[in-house]
Design a protein around this motif. Structure first.
Motif, PDB file in Angstrom:
ATOM      1  N   PHE A   1      11.788 -28.722  -3.463  1.00  0.00           N
ATOM      2  CA  PHE A   1      11.248 -30.075  -3.325  1.00  0.00           C
ATOM      3  C   PHE A   1       9.720 -30.071  -3.364  1.00  0.00           C
ATOM      4  CE2 PHE A   1      10.425 -34.140  -1.055  1.00  0.00           C
ATOM      5  CZ  PHE A   1      11.182 -34.966  -1.870  1.00  0.00           C
TER       6      PHE A   1
ATOM      7  N   TYR B   1      14.406 -36.960  -0.113  1.00  0.00           N
ATOM      8  CA  TYR B   1      14.601 -35.538   0.157  1.00  0.00           C
ATOM      9  C   TYR B   1      16.050 -35.249   0.541  1.00  0.00           C
ATOM     10  CZ  TYR B   1      13.437 -30.858   1.909  1.00  0.00           C
ATOM     11  OH  TYR B   1      13.360 -29.505   2.115  1.00  0.00           O
TER      12      TYR B   1
ATOM     13  N   ASP C   1      13.669 -25.666   1.146  1.00  0.00           N
ATOM     14  CA  ASP C   1      14.966 -26.329   1.013  1.00  0.00           C
ATOM     15  C   ASP C   1      16.103 -25.415   1.475  1.00  0.00           C
ATOM     16  OD1 ASP C   1      13.490 -28.365  -0.102  1.00  0.00           O
ATOM     17  OD2 ASP C   1      13.830 -27.681  -2.145  1.00  0.00           O
TER      18      ASP C   1
END
Length: 340
Positions: A237, A197, A135
């Motif tokens: 994530f 996401y 991320d």
């Protein structure tokens, strides 16, 4: 490959290195990286790069190519340059090209032309990011490329997510609109995963708004991601995907997550409550979701935009689940209504 320096990027908690390689090294080791993704940035019309083709043959120096690796780092004990150079050289096939795809493709095209005058001992300069968090790397990619055309923030995220997340490692499948999920397999729509996401990265449940023109929406996506301070979060994530994998074992939880609006709200809410949610077993989560759905059904849908409020209220509930899980449906109804 020569590495000149290594520094610490304290924002994305990564090593940042500078160095250089020859054209030959780029052709042997980096050019192949730009073709390895199923959905890659579209190459610009070759006519845009005719001048660069000539420049390459005359030994030009271009802006640095940026590549990245997903690897553990220890900012308190940064390895020496020779150690890092050895690791990078050994693992170069696992790198991602964050910036410089068009330049590498042009170099490849020049090298393939008969009669070219390319000096393959000329140099390309490199920026190298070694980052432990997918991320954070995406955050840096957005800050590098925001505003460039034709690659939007959404497309950047889609490209890198496709590469750095190994969806085959999970029990659930991912399918596109052109594909069909198997009758007996549990699967999520790729679009829902990617939208979730993006929502997670931007800490927003409202970035799929058809009322906003596409160019402006892409600008807002990049802005929200940059402002969301994702680099300061401890939740990656990848952890959310692992939690989803476990929850997918429950038919009830799977059917709830399969709703794209629920999934977006769930992922955004987990930015503040992942540890709490992950501590519950599937049976406890089934009870929590049952309570949420009973309360949500008590909301007068004629007074709200259903999809927007489902995303927003799901995020609210998940983000505060430690406080709300003991509430009954009536109590929760009043709390949800206050959020509208």
């Amino acid at each position: 490959m020569e590495i000149y320096s290594v520094d610490k990027d304290k924002v994305i908690k990564a090593y940042f290195l500078t160095g250089r390689i020859t054209y030959q090294y780029a052709l042997d080791h980096l050019v192949g990286l730009i073709d390895k993704l199923d959905i890659q940035r579209r190459f610009q019309n070759e006519t845009f790069y005719k001048r660069l083709e000539i420049d390459f043959q005359e030994g030009c120096i271009t802006p640095a190519i940026t590549i990245a690796f997903i690897k553990p780092v220890d900012l308190d004990n940064v390895p020496t340059i020779p150690v890092l150079q050895g690791e990078i050289t050994q693992d170069i096939e696992h790198a991602f090209v964050l910036d410089g795809i068009q330049r590498l493709n042009t170099l490849k095209r020049v090298a393939a032309k008969e009669g070219n005058t390319l000096n393959k001992n000329s140099y390309l300069y490199l920026n190298i990011i070694i980052c432990p968090s997918r991320d954070n790397l995406l955050y840096r990619m957005v800050t590098l490329n925001n505003g460039q055309k034709p690659m939007t923030a959404r497309h950047q995220i889609e490209i890198l997510a496709e590469s750095i997340y190994d969806f085959s490692a999970y029990s659930f499948k991912i399918f596109t609109e052109k594909e069909n999920a198997g009758k007996n397999e549990k699967a999520y729509k790729k679009a829902d995963i990617l939208n979730s996401y993006i929502s997670f990265l931007s800490n927003s449940t409202n970035l799929d708004n058809k009322k906003i023109i596409e160019d402006k929406l892409d600008e807002l996506v990049a802005r929200k991601i940059i402002e969301s301070k994702i680099a300061n979060e401890t939740v990656d994530f990848n952890k959310i995907l692992s939690l989803m994998d476990r929850m997918t074992g429950s038919d009830k939880l799977y059917n709830w997550l399969k709703n794209g609006n629920n999934l977006i709200g769930f992922c955004v809410g987990l930015r503040t409550s992942f540890t709490q949610v992950n501590s519950y077993n599937n049976e406890e989560l089934e009870t929590a979701i049952d309570t949420f759905e009973k309360a949500f059904k008590n909301i007068n849908v004629s007074t709200i935009k259903l999809s927007r409020e489902r995303r927003r209220l799901a995020s609210f509930y998940i983000s505060k689940i430690g406080e709300l899980i003991e509430k009954d449906a009536d109590e929760l109804t009043l709390l949800l209504a206050e959020q509208i």
